[in-house]
Design an enzyme around this catalytic site. Sequence first.
Site, PDB file in Angstrom:
ATOM      1  N   LEU A 118       0.781  -1.279  -0.059  1.00  0.00           N
ATOM      2  CA  LEU A 118       0.049  -0.103  -0.055  1.00  0.00           C
ATOM      3  C   LEU A 118       1.111   1.337  -0.135  1.00  0.00           C
ATOM      4  O   LEU A 118       0.719   2.208  -0.870  1.00  0.00           O
ATOM      5  CB  LEU A 118      -0.995  -0.076   1.268  1.00  0.00           C
ATOM      6  CG  LEU A 118      -1.860   1.051   1.176  1.00  0.00           C
ATOM      7  CD1 LEU A 118      -2.948   1.017   0.194  1.00  0.00           C
ATOM      8  CD2 LEU A 118      -2.569   1.065   2.735  1.00  0.00           C
ATOM      9  N   GLU A 120       3.800   4.183  -0.206  1.00  0.00           N
ATOM     10  CA  GLU A 120       4.653   4.726  -1.374  1.00  0.00           C
ATOM     11  C   GLU A 120       5.317   5.686  -0.551  1.00  0.00           C
ATOM     12  O   GLU A 120       5.323   6.104   0.490  1.00  0.00           O
ATOM     13  CB  GLU A 120       3.818   5.373  -2.613  1.00  0.00           C
ATOM     14  CG  GLU A 120       3.076   4.415  -2.979  1.00  0.00           C
ATOM     15  CD  GLU A 120       2.237   4.836  -4.330  1.00  0.00           C
ATOM     16  OE1 GLU A 120       2.487   6.015  -4.794  1.00  0.00           O
ATOM     17  OE2 GLU A 120       1.481   4.115  -4.883  1.00  0.00           O
ATOM     18  N   PRO A 121       6.583   6.215  -1.300  1.00  0.00           N
ATOM     19  CA  PRO A 121       7.752   7.172  -0.882  1.00  0.00           C
ATOM     20  C   PRO A 121       6.839   8.344  -0.578  1.00  0.00           C
ATOM     21  O   PRO A 121       7.254   8.839   0.275  1.00  0.00           O
ATOM     22  CB  PRO A 121       8.718   7.486  -1.850  1.00  0.00           C
ATOM     23  CG  PRO A 121       8.591   5.999  -3.079  1.00  0.00           C
ATOM     24  CD  PRO A 121       7.167   5.503  -2.570  1.00  0.00           C
ATOM     25  N   GLY A 124       2.492   7.454   2.595  1.00  0.00           N
ATOM     26  CA  GLY A 124       2.296   6.749   3.801  1.00  0.00           C
ATOM     27  C   GLY A 124       1.050   6.644   4.490  1.00  0.00           C
ATOM     28  O   GLY A 124       0.113   5.894   4.324  1.00  0.00           O
ATOM     29  N   ARG A 260      18.916  -9.675  40.861  1.00  0.00           N
ATOM     30  CA  ARG A 260      20.219  -8.910  41.196  1.00  0.00           C
ATOM     31  C   ARG A 260      20.164  -8.311  42.485  1.00  0.00           C
ATOM     32  O   ARG A 260      19.272  -7.633  43.164  1.00  0.00           O
ATOM     33  CB  ARG A 260      19.678  -7.669  39.973  1.00  0.00           C
ATOM     34  CG  ARG A 260      20.538  -6.556  40.196  1.00  0.00           C
ATOM     35  CD  ARG A 260      21.888  -6.841  39.496  1.00  0.00           C
ATOM     36  NE  ARG A 260      22.784  -5.679  39.311  1.00  0.00           N
ATOM     37  CZ  ARG A 260      23.855  -5.428  39.101  1.00  0.00           C
ATOM     38  NH1 ARG A 260      24.711  -6.582  39.386  1.00  0.00           N
ATOM     39  NH2 ARG A 260      24.648  -4.509  39.161  1.00  0.00           N
ATOM     40  N   HIS A 338      17.488  -3.059  33.995  1.00  0.00           N
ATOM     41  CA  HIS A 338      18.569  -4.056  33.765  1.00  0.00           C
ATOM     42  C   HIS A 338      20.103  -3.190  33.700  1.00  0.00           C
ATOM     43  O   HIS A 338      21.133  -3.914  33.918  1.00  0.00           O
ATOM     44  CB  HIS A 338      18.498  -4.477  32.632  1.00  0.00           C
ATOM     45  CG  HIS A 338      17.409  -5.796  32.779  1.00  0.00           C
ATOM     46  ND1 HIS A 338      16.230  -5.670  32.619  1.00  0.00           N
ATOM     47  CD2 HIS A 338      17.908  -7.103  32.484  1.00  0.00           C
ATOM     48  CE1 HIS A 338      15.650  -6.943  32.655  1.00  0.00           C
ATOM     49  NE2 HIS A 338      16.800  -7.927  32.349  1.00  0.00           N
ATOM     50  N   GLU A 363       1.268   0.049  10.013  1.00  0.00           N
ATOM     51  CA  GLU A 363      -0.353  -0.378   9.960  1.00  0.00           C
ATOM     52  C   GLU A 363      -0.804   0.680  10.525  1.00  0.00           C
ATOM     53  O   GLU A 363      -1.920   0.614  11.279  1.00  0.00           O
ATOM     54  CB  GLU A 363      -0.375  -1.833  10.583  1.00  0.00           C
ATOM     55  CG  GLU A 363      -0.203  -2.684   9.689  1.00  0.00           C
ATOM     56  CD  GLU A 363      -0.558  -4.282  10.349  1.00  0.00           C
ATOM     57  OE1 GLU A 363      -1.753  -4.382  10.617  1.00  0.00           O
ATOM     58  OE2 GLU A 363       0.261  -5.221  10.220  1.00  0.00           O
ATOM     59  N   GLU A 367      -0.418   8.494  15.352  1.00  0.00           N
ATOM     60  CA  GLU A 367      -1.071   9.757  14.919  1.00  0.00           C
ATOM     61  C   GLU A 367      -2.187   9.630  14.183  1.00  0.00           C
ATOM     62  O   GLU A 367      -3.227  10.220  14.125  1.00  0.00           O
ATOM     63  CB  GLU A 367       0.002  10.741  14.147  1.00  0.00           C
ATOM     64  CG  GLU A 367       0.997  11.449  15.205  1.00  0.00           C
ATOM     65  CD  GLU A 367       2.194  10.182  15.545  1.00  0.00           C
ATOM     66  OE1 GLU A 367       2.147   9.154  14.825  1.00  0.00           O
ATOM     67  OE2 GLU A 367       3.018  10.570  16.243  1.00  0.00           O
TER      68      GLU A 367
HETATM   69  N1  COS Z   1     -13.503   0.976   6.550  1.00  0.00           N
HETATM   70  C1  COS Z   1     -14.528   1.095   5.575  1.00  0.00           C
HETATM   71  N2  COS Z   1     -14.213   2.357   4.968  1.00  0.00           N
HETATM   72  C2  COS Z   1     -13.605   3.223   5.587  1.00  0.00           C
HETATM   73  C3  COS Z   1     -12.934   3.165   6.573  1.00  0.00           C
HETATM   74  C4  COS Z   1     -12.951   1.956   7.075  1.00  0.00           C
HETATM   75  N3  COS Z   1     -11.905   1.294   8.178  1.00  0.00           N
HETATM   76  N4  COS Z   1     -12.302   4.217   6.918  1.00  0.00           N
HETATM   77  C5  COS Z   1     -12.557   4.963   5.641  1.00  0.00           C
HETATM   78  N5  COS Z   1     -13.367   4.444   5.073  1.00  0.00           N
HETATM   79  C6  COS Z   1     -14.049   5.146   4.085  1.00  0.00           C
HETATM   80  C7  COS Z   1     -14.806   6.419   4.258  1.00  0.00           C
HETATM   81  O1  COS Z   1     -16.198   6.144   4.964  1.00  0.00           O
HETATM   82  C8  COS Z   1     -14.982   7.226   3.048  1.00  0.00           C
HETATM   83  O2  COS Z   1     -15.877   6.664   2.338  1.00  0.00           O
HETATM   84  P1  COS Z   1     -16.498   7.602   1.335  1.00  0.00           P
HETATM   85  O3  COS Z   1     -15.676   8.115   0.301  1.00  0.00           O
HETATM   86  O4  COS Z   1     -17.708   6.986   0.764  1.00  0.00           O
HETATM   87  O5  COS Z   1     -17.134   8.948   2.103  1.00  0.00           O
HETATM   88  C9  COS Z   1     -13.589   6.839   2.435  1.00  0.00           C
HETATM   89  O6  COS Z   1     -13.181   5.629   2.913  1.00  0.00           O
HETATM   90  C10 COS Z   1     -12.517   7.845   2.880  1.00  0.00           C
HETATM   91  O7  COS Z   1     -12.193   8.004   4.097  1.00  0.00           O
HETATM   92  P2  COS Z   1     -11.539   9.252   4.916  1.00  0.00           P
HETATM   93  O8  COS Z   1     -11.990  10.625   4.363  1.00  0.00           O
HETATM   94  O9  COS Z   1     -11.294   8.967   6.326  1.00  0.00           O
HETATM   95  O10 COS Z   1      -9.979   9.347   4.111  1.00  0.00           O
HETATM   96  P3  COS Z   1      -8.722   9.878   4.550  1.00  0.00           P
HETATM   97  O11 COS Z   1      -8.062  10.251   3.027  1.00  0.00           O
HETATM   98  O12 COS Z   1      -8.906  11.099   5.270  1.00  0.00           O
HETATM   99  O13 COS Z   1      -7.919   8.867   5.379  1.00  0.00           O
HETATM  100  C11 COS Z   1      -6.710   7.818   7.184  1.00  0.00           C
HETATM  101  C12 COS Z   1      -7.915   8.429   6.527  1.00  0.00           C
HETATM  102  C13 COS Z   1      -5.611   8.756   7.588  1.00  0.00           C
HETATM  103  C14 COS Z   1      -7.449   7.064   8.319  1.00  0.00           C
HETATM  104  C15 COS Z   1      -6.350   6.618   6.277  1.00  0.00           C
HETATM  105  O14 COS Z   1      -5.731   7.168   5.226  1.00  0.00           O
HETATM  106  C16 COS Z   1      -5.308   5.546   6.872  1.00  0.00           C
HETATM  107  O15 COS Z   1      -5.499   4.791   7.572  1.00  0.00           O
HETATM  108  N6  COS Z   1      -3.923   5.694   6.687  1.00  0.00           N
HETATM  109  C17 COS Z   1      -3.081   5.085   7.187  1.00  0.00           C
HETATM  110  C18 COS Z   1      -2.758   4.030   6.371  1.00  0.00           C
HETATM  111  C19 COS Z   1      -1.742   2.887   6.874  1.00  0.00           C
HETATM  112  O16 COS Z   1      -2.182   2.349   7.939  1.00  0.00           O
HETATM  113  N7  COS Z   1      -0.609   2.604   6.328  1.00  0.00           N
HETATM  114  C20 COS Z   1       0.266   1.686   6.513  1.00  0.00           C
HETATM  115  C21 COS Z   1       0.180   0.601   5.669  1.00  0.00           C
HETATM  116  S1  COS Z   1       0.293  -0.943   5.949  1.00  0.00           S
HETATM  117  S2  COS Z   1       1.886  -1.212   6.941  1.00  0.00           S
END
Ligand code: COS
Length: 380
Positions: A118, A120-121, A124, A260, A338, A363, A367
């Site tokens: 998921l 990218e540079p 994130g 200890r 320790h 994941e 923040e």
């Molecule tokens: N389940 C289902 N739908 C979801 C959801 C969830 N958990 N979270 C958001 N959605 C939906 C929203 O309802 C919204 O739907 P509509 O377009 O129909 O309104 C859409 O997805 C967009 O949601 P939102 O506006 O909250 O998106 P943002 O771009 O603001 O992103 C965060 C929100 C920051 C929370 C999200 O991008 C995120 O989780 N980022 C972290 C990613 C991550 O964990 N990366 C690590 C990669 S794997 S190691």
Amino acid sequence: FDPVHRELAAGLSAWAPRQDVDESDDRSACRQWVRLLGDHGWLRYCVPAAFGGALDKLDSRALVILRETLAFHSPLADFAFAMQGLGSGAITLAGTPGQQGAYLGAVARGDKIAAFALSEPDAGSDVAAMSTTARFDADGTVLLDGTKTWISNGGIADYYCVFAKTEPAAGTRGITAFIVDADSPGLDSSEHIAVMAPHPLATLLFTGCRIPASAQLGSLHGGFKLAMQTLDIFRASVAGAALGMARRALLEAVQHAKTRKMFGQTLADFQLTQAKLGEMAALVDAAALLTYRAAWLRDCVGTATPVQAQAYSAQAAMAKMTATENAQRVIDMALQMHGGMGVKVGTKVESLYRDIRSLRIYEGATEVQQLIIGKSVLKG
Ligand code: COS
């Protein structure tokens, strides 16, 4: 927890310490752990029973208890287990019967190593900012172009669940998921990334990477929600892993404090030590309660309605944030207790100190969890 979960924890607690895996090379160690976990049936909890899994559906309490137990013994074993789940979760949720048949059984046996691509540079936490594109060609195939990075199991995975823009101007509504086999032409996974604790990671370069249209996973432009739903399932289990590491640090601290000797008594005789241990135990228990509550909520209440789904997302985020942050504090306190031995390479608290750090980032960083919880609080 049900009796099945308690049996699972007891069985894995007896099995894990008996495994002898040389973890000096994270890539080969991870392959070995997948093989062992697959051969002994533990990976069957990563997929539903219909595809060779152990239980009818992905069971959050089983995932939490398995990750907690594995992480207590070996954070790398936990990582190997977790990635089989995260890398196949989107196929479980949205795969066609053909895709599920082709991948899930192999994941559960440990015959295929899974990955989730998921980040990218420049994308994130801000997933919608991704720039990897997927274009449907005239001959019915799909062409992927772009870069994914921080990909766990990158370079050793047999396939990747890749999220790419199919409608670049549409933000979160223009992303689609694809299953990309590691040997697809135009995919280069040779750029490994070394990090502070054992963890196979790589950057993936897609240059005109051609895959069949049948590799599309889930609906067109439905990739963002699929990614979020997949992450939702596994966030509570990241909390489980952090909990396992924190429990191990607390045990190491207790054992050290009892043995200890200083100033004519043991470290444990000092009230200052007792106070620290008390604080650590409370941090561990607070994390455990939030973690188990989130897992129970998903298993026993479900996420069928939007209200339930939002409640679970927020509680999984609370669990992930609290358990990883608390574990970092507990491990730091155990290391401090320790003294000099705590920073000596090879001691358990020293490796835990490095192992825990990335859990506060991957994941969904702390923040991001705060954002998810905050949005839910505002929605009411
Ligand atoms: N389940 C289902 N739908 C979801 C959801 C969830 N958990 N979270 C958001 N959605 C939906 C929203 O309802 C919204 O739907 P509509 O377009 O129909 O309104 C859409 O997805 C967009 O949601 P939102 O506006 O909250 O998106 P943002 O771009 O603001 O992103 C965060 C929100 C920051 C929370 C999200 O991008 C995120 O989780 N980022 C972290 C990613 C991550 O964990 N990366 C690590 C990669 S794997 S190691």
